[in-house]
Motif scaffolding. Structure first.
Motif, short mmCIF file in Angstrom:
data_model
loop_
_atom_site.label_atom_id
_atom_site.label_comp_id
_atom_site.label_asym_id
_atom_site.label_seq_id
_atom_site.Cartn_x
_atom_site.Cartn_y
_atom_site.Cartn_z
N SER A 86 0.78 -1.00 0.05
CA SER A 86 -0.19 -0.23 -0.09
C SER A 86 0.87 1.24 0.06
CB SER A 86 -0.91 -0.03 1.02
OG SER A 86 -0.13 0.01 2.33
N LYS A 87 2.04 1.07 -0.04
CA LYS A 87 3.14 2.23 -0.01
C LYS A 87 3.60 2.67 -1.51
CE LYS A 87 4.87 1.58 4.62
NZ LYS A 87 6.04 0.80 5.22
N ARG A 88 3.68 3.80 -2.00
CA ARG A 88 4.16 4.13 -3.14
C ARG A 88 5.72 3.77 -3.24
NH1 ARG A 88 1.34 7.64 -6.51
NH2 ARG A 88 -0.75 8.37 -5.62
N HIS A 89 6.13 3.42 -4.35
CA HIS A 89 7.55 3.12 -4.41
C HIS A 89 8.18 4.02 -5.37
CE1 HIS A 89 7.13 -0.26 -1.50
NE2 HIS A 89 6.02 -0.47 -1.72
N ASP A 90 9.68 3.69 -5.42
CA ASP A 90 10.58 4.44 -6.21
C ASP A 90 10.38 3.71 -7.55
OD1 ASP A 90 12.31 2.35 -6.11
OD2 ASP A 90 13.38 3.44 -4.47
N ALA A 91 11.13 4.31 -8.61
CA ALA A 91 10.97 3.78 -10.17
C ALA A 91 12.01 2.85 -10.26
CB ALA A 91 11.13 4.90 -10.97
N GLN A 92 12.94 2.27 -9.28
CA GLN A 92 14.02 1.39 -9.45
C GLN A 92 13.34 0.23 -9.56
OE1 GLN A 92 16.67 1.85 -6.29
NE2 GLN A 92 17.48 3.67 -6.86
N ARG A 93 12.06 -0.06 -9.06
CA ARG A 93 11.28 -1.48 -9.16
C ARG A 93 10.09 -1.27 -10.27
NH1 ARG A 93 13.24 -5.42 -5.21
NH2 ARG A 93 11.58 -6.52 -5.74
N ASP A 94 9.68 -2.39 -10.62
CA ASP A 94 8.33 -2.28 -11.37
C ASP A 94 7.22 -2.84 -10.66
OD1 ASP A 94 6.81 -2.46 -13.65
OD2 ASP A 94 7.74 -3.88 -14.85
N TRP A 95 6.46 -1.46 -10.19
CA TRP A 95 5.21 -1.64 -9.58
C TRP A 95 4.15 -1.40 -10.32
CZ3 TRP A 95 5.05 -3.28 -4.42
CH2 TRP A 95 6.28 -3.34 -3.78
N VAL A 96 3.09 -2.19 -10.36
CA VAL A 96 1.96 -2.00 -11.18
C VAL A 96 0.72 -1.62 -10.47
CG1 VAL A 96 0.19 -3.19 -12.57
CG2 VAL A 96 2.46 -3.86 -12.72
N PRO A 97 0.23 -0.40 -10.59
CA PRO A 97 -0.96 0.03 -9.69
C PRO A 97 -2.09 -0.76 -9.98
CG PRO A 97 -0.50 1.68 -11.69
CD PRO A 97 0.59 0.43 -11.61
N ILE A 98 -2.89 -1.18 -8.82
CA ILE A 98 -3.96 -1.92 -8.95
C ILE A 98 -5.39 -1.38 -8.23
CG2 ILE A 98 -2.96 -4.10 -9.42
CD1 ILE A 98 -3.66 -5.09 -6.46
N GLY A 99 -4.99 -0.45 -7.82
CA GLY A 99 -6.13 0.38 -6.85
C GLY A 99 -6.29 -0.03 -5.60
N ASN A 100 -7.61 0.25 -5.17
CA ASN A 100 -7.92 -0.38 -3.84
C ASN A 100 -9.14 -1.36 -3.96
OD1 ASN A 100 -10.59 0.56 -3.99
ND2 ASN A 100 -9.82 2.81 -3.15
N GLY A 101 -9.10 -2.30 -2.95
CA GLY A 101 -10.08 -3.34 -2.79
C GLY A 101 -10.23 -3.89 -1.41
N PRO A 102 -11.10 -4.94 -1.37
CA PRO A 102 -11.19 -5.48 0.09
C PRO A 102 -10.11 -6.31 0.72
CG PRO A 102 -12.42 -6.76 -1.65
CD PRO A 102 -11.62 -5.77 -2.10
N TRP A 103 -8.97 -6.32 0.07
CA TRP A 103 -7.70 -7.01 0.78
C TRP A 103 -7.04 -5.99 1.77
CZ3 TRP A 103 -8.21 -5.82 -4.52
CH2 TRP A 103 -7.52 -4.72 -4.84
N ASP A 104 -7.56 -4.61 1.71
CA ASP A 104 -6.90 -3.60 2.54
C ASP A 104 -8.30 -3.11 3.36
OD1 ASP A 104 -6.26 -0.90 3.44
OD2 ASP A 104 -4.38 -1.46 2.55
N LYS A 105 -8.35 -3.33 4.53
CA LYS A 105 -9.46 -2.75 5.37
C LYS A 105 -9.47 -1.21 5.32
CE LYS A 105 -10.13 -7.21 7.70
NZ LYS A 105 -9.69 -7.87 8.93
N SER A 106 -8.45 -0.54 5.21
CA SER A 106 -8.31 1.01 5.38
C SER A 106 -8.70 1.40 3.67
CB SER A 106 -6.94 1.30 5.44
OG SER A 106 -6.46 0.69 6.76
N GLY A 107 -8.96 0.52 2.69
CA GLY A 107 -9.28 1.21 1.55
C GLY A 107 -8.27 1.89 0.71
N ARG A 108 -7.08 1.60 1.34
CA ARG A 108 -5.75 2.36 0.66
C ARG A 108 -5.42 1.72 -0.96
NH1 ARG A 108 -1.71 1.35 5.23
NH2 ARG A 108 -2.68 -0.83 4.99
N ASP A 109 -4.91 2.65 -1.89
CA ASP A 109 -4.67 2.03 -3.08
C ASP A 109 -3.47 0.94 -2.87
OD1 ASP A 109 -6.49 3.43 -4.56
OD2 ASP A 109 -5.28 4.93 -5.21
N SER A 110 -3.19 0.14 -3.80
CA SER A 110 -2.13 -0.81 -3.51
C SER A 110 -1.25 -1.01 -5.05
CB SER A 110 -2.70 -2.34 -3.45
OG SER A 110 -3.24 -2.44 -2.13
N TRP A 111 -0.12 -1.48 -4.84
CA TRP A 111 0.63 -1.96 -6.04
C TRP A 111 1.21 -2.89 -5.98
CZ3 TRP A 111 -0.03 2.84 -3.55
CH2 TRP A 111 -0.06 3.94 -4.29
N VAL A 112 1.47 -3.53 -7.06
CA VAL A 112 1.91 -4.91 -7.26
C VAL A 112 3.28 -5.01 -7.78
CG1 VAL A 112 1.90 -7.32 -8.24
CG2 VAL A 112 -0.54 -6.05 -7.65
#
Length: 151
Positions: A86-112
Motif C-alpha cells: 500500500s506504499k508508493r515505491h520508487d522507480a527502481q522497481r517495477d510496480w503495477v498500480p491496481i487501486g484499492n479493494g477488500p484486501w485492504d481494510k483501510s481502503g488504500r490504493d495498492s501496487w503489485v
C-alpha cells in the motif's frame, strides 16, 4: 496484518517449514502459464489475493504477513504470486498500480511488485481477501509476460 509475537510467529501460514513461502527466480521457474481462474471453492486460484508470510529480501529470517496476488499454478502443486503493497515505491522497481479493494481494510490504493516472484504452498497461505477483477489482473499478467516471457 497480524501482529507478530513469539506465540503467533509459528502459526503464520508460509512462515516456516515445508510450506514456507520463498522467493522464486522468475527466469528459472520453467514454463509459466498465467491464468485468471478465481473460484469461490475454498482453494487458492490464480486471480485471487491471499495472505502469506513474505520474507524480506535480505533473507535474514525476518518478514511480514501480507497480501499477494496468485498468478499461476505450478505442476508440483505450488503457486506463483507477486506481493502487494500500500506504499508508493520508487522507480527502481517495477510496480503495477491496481487501486484499492477488500484486501485492504483501510481502503488504500495498492501496487503489485512484478520484480519479485514468490512460490507459495496451499497450506502456506490463508484465503482471506478476494478475487481481483480480470481487468486489473490482466495489467499484472501483461507486465509479467513482458518481463519474463510467460504465456
Amino acid at each position: 496484518m497480524i501482529p507478530v509475537t513469539a506465540s503467533t510467529e509459528e502459526n503464520i501460514p508460509g512462515r516456516q517449514g515445508p510450506h514456507a513461502t520463498i522467493e522464486a527466480d522468475p527466469r528459472k521457474v520453467g514454463r509459466v502459464r498465467t491464468e485468471y481462474s478465481p473460484a469461490h471453492d475454498g482453494d487458492p486460484d490464480p486471480g485471487e489475493i491471499v495472505w502469506t508470510w513474505v520474507p524480506f529480501e535480505e533473507n535474514d529470517g525476518r518478514g511480514k504477513d501480507r497480501p499477494v496476488l496468485v498468478v499461476a499454478r505450478e505442476a508440483g502443486g505450488t503457486f506463483l504470486a507477486v506481493q502487494l503493497s500500500s506504499k508508493r515505491h520508487d522507480a527502481q522497481r517495477d510496480w503495477v498500480p491496481i487501486g484499492n479493494g477488500p484486501w485492504d481494510k483501510s481502503g488504500r490504493d495498492s501496487w503489485v511488485d512484478v520484480d519479485r516472484v514468490l512460490r507459495l504452498h496451499e497450506r502456506g497461505m490463508r484465503r482471506e481477501a478476494c478475487a481481483l477483477d480480470r481487468m486489473r489482473f490482466n495489467l499484472v499478467r501483461n507486465r509479467l509476460r513482458e518481463r519474463y516471457g510467460w504465456s
